[in-house]
Write an enzyme that holds these catalytic residues in place. Structure first.
Site, PDB file in Angstrom:
ATOM      1  CG  ASP A  30      -2.040   0.964   1.147  1.00  0.00           C
ATOM      2  OD1 ASP A  30      -2.279   1.499   0.044  1.00  0.00           O
ATOM      3  OD2 ASP A  30      -2.689   1.208   2.172  1.00  0.00           O
ATOM      4  CG  HIS A  47       0.252   1.981  -9.481  1.00  0.00           C
ATOM      5  ND1 HIS A  47      -0.027   1.620  -8.179  1.00  0.00           N
ATOM      6  CD2 HIS A  47      -0.839   2.674  -9.914  1.00  0.00           C
ATOM      7  CE1 HIS A  47      -1.226   2.073  -7.844  1.00  0.00           C
ATOM      8  NE2 HIS A  47      -1.731   2.720  -8.878  1.00  0.00           N
ATOM      9  CG  LEU A 141       9.606 -17.469  -3.151  1.00  0.00           C
ATOM     10  CD1 LEU A 141      10.384 -16.546  -2.203  1.00  0.00           C
ATOM     11  CD2 LEU A 141       8.869 -16.607  -4.166  1.00  0.00           C
TER      12      LEU A 141
HETATM   13  C1  FPP Z   1      -1.753   0.195  -3.404  1.00  0.00           C
HETATM   14  O1  FPP Z   1      -1.331   1.523  -3.412  1.00  0.00           O
HETATM   15  C2  FPP Z   1      -1.244  -0.531  -4.547  1.00  0.00           C
HETATM   16  C3  FPP Z   1      -2.000  -1.112  -5.524  1.00  0.00           C
HETATM   17  C4  FPP Z   1      -3.465  -1.104  -5.520  1.00  0.00           C
HETATM   18  C5  FPP Z   1      -1.386  -1.801  -6.669  1.00  0.00           C
HETATM   19  C6  FPP Z   1      -0.195  -2.647  -6.374  1.00  0.00           C
HETATM   20  C7  FPP Z   1       0.555  -2.800  -7.625  1.00  0.00           C
HETATM   21  C8  FPP Z   1       1.905  -2.802  -7.742  1.00  0.00           C
HETATM   22  C9  FPP Z   1       2.820  -2.754  -6.586  1.00  0.00           C
HETATM   23  C10 FPP Z   1       2.560  -2.811  -9.071  1.00  0.00           C
HETATM   24  C11 FPP Z   1       2.384  -4.012  -9.928  1.00  0.00           C
HETATM   25  C12 FPP Z   1       2.452  -5.318  -9.249  1.00  0.00           C
HETATM   26  C13 FPP Z   1       3.120  -6.390  -9.727  1.00  0.00           C
HETATM   27  C14 FPP Z   1       2.945  -7.710  -9.054  1.00  0.00           C
HETATM   28  C15 FPP Z   1       4.012  -6.306 -10.871  1.00  0.00           C
HETATM   29  P1  FPP Z   1      -2.423   2.676  -3.574  1.00  0.00           P
HETATM   30  O2  FPP Z   1      -2.507   3.014  -5.007  1.00  0.00           O
HETATM   31  O3  FPP Z   1      -3.678   2.253  -2.929  1.00  0.00           O
HETATM   32  O4  FPP Z   1      -1.729   3.824  -2.775  1.00  0.00           O
HETATM   33  P2  FPP Z   1      -2.466   4.983  -1.957  1.00  0.00           P
HETATM   34  O5  FPP Z   1      -3.259   4.323  -0.867  1.00  0.00           O
HETATM   35  O6  FPP Z   1      -1.309   5.782  -1.441  1.00  0.00           O
HETATM   36  O7  FPP Z   1      -3.303   5.738  -2.948  1.00  0.00           O
END
Ligand code: FPP
Length: 250
Positions: A30, A47, A141
């Site tokens: 997050d 992201h 893994l």
């Molecule tokens: C949460 O941060 C993150 C996500 C909803 C997406 C997670 C995706 C990645 C880490 C990148 C791609 C993943 C892979 C496996 C290649 P948020 O956007 O909710 O952050 P915020 O709460 O600060 O808005």
């Protein structure tokens, strides 16, 4: 009536034989959006940097001897985000798959998925399935990526499967035990969840592995996900190693 059970592997140990190393670590990644905002960048930049943090974390997990890493990459609720952001996330997954697959395969990583990733459309779904098939024989893994995943949805689906078995006369209602229900979850073949990490300072599970987290140790970090690195991962493993796990006993 069946009772809640401690995972039968309580006494067993991680890949390297060290009980202080969690066999199965899950992460709620997050804070990508906040990271980008702080830097005056578009959310997609957060992201993108989050995907780099995934690479670092995977490497650290392999080095630590963790058997299974489950990452919450897209929740059932993430469809509420703008169409642009959903498209960006899908694009990033496709890019990451293309760029990393050979290396994952070389390193012995087995890629698999939980959730309902077919909702991402036939193109991405096919690539995901091919990647899973390509790495299915690996055993260094297991990288288990939660895509269009919601724990309540997973539990409802498990209830449907068992209800169907009752309706067909294959089992009786009292044969629905903790073990049987756990056995029809998408995580059935994975080691019990030992450690769940959430970054960004939020302290909630957000519909992630609610059943599986029954005896997991929870670690909440103030770091934003794109800032997560090997040191932060080792720190969380250190916290885990110091915890006393009693599984309801004394
Ligand atoms: C949460 O941060 C993150 C996500 C909803 C997406 C997670 C995706 C990645 C880490 C990148 C791609 C993943 C892979 C496996 C290649 P948020 O956007 O909710 O952050 P915020 O709460 O600060 O808005």
């Amino acid at each position: 009536m069946s009772e809640a059970v401690a995972p039968e592997t309580t006494e067993t140990v991680a890949g390297g034989g060290d009980p202080a190393v969690p066999r199965h670590v899950a992460i709620i990644m997050d804070g990508n959006g906040r990271w980008a905002k702080k830097k005056g960048l578009p959310r997609v930049a957060g992201h993108r940097e989050g995907a780099e943090a995934v690479r670092r974390t995977l490497k650290a997990a392999v080095e630590a001897g963790v058997e299974c890493l489950t990452l919450y990459a897209f929740s059932s609720e993430n469809w509420r985000r703008s169409e642009e952001e959903v498209t960006d996330l899908k694009g990033l997954m496709r890019f990451y798959l293309e760029r990393e697959l050979e290396e994952l395969a070389r390193e012995g990583v087995r890629l698999r998925f939980i959730g309902e990733p077919s909702a991402f459309g036939p193109d991405l779904w096919e690539r995901l399935q091919l990647a899973a098939a390509r790495t299915a024989g690996n055993d260094t893994l297991t990288l288990n990526v939660a895509l269009n995943y919601g724990s309540q949805q997973e539990l409802a689906r498990a209830a449907q499967i068992l209800a169907q078995e009752v309706a067909e006369g294959l089992i009786t209602p009292d044969e629905i035990t903790v073990e049987r229900l756990g056995g029809v979850l998408q995580t059935a073949e994975l080691p019990p969840l030992d450690l769940l990490i959430r970054t960004s300072g939020e302290v909630r599970l957000s519909n992630f592995l609610l059943w599986q987290a029954a005896y997991a140790e929870l670690v909440f970090l103030d770091l934003l996900w794109p800032d997560f690195d090997a040191q932060a991962f080792k720190g969380a493993l250190g916290t885990f190693a110091k915890r006393q796990r009693r599984f309801g006993g004394r």
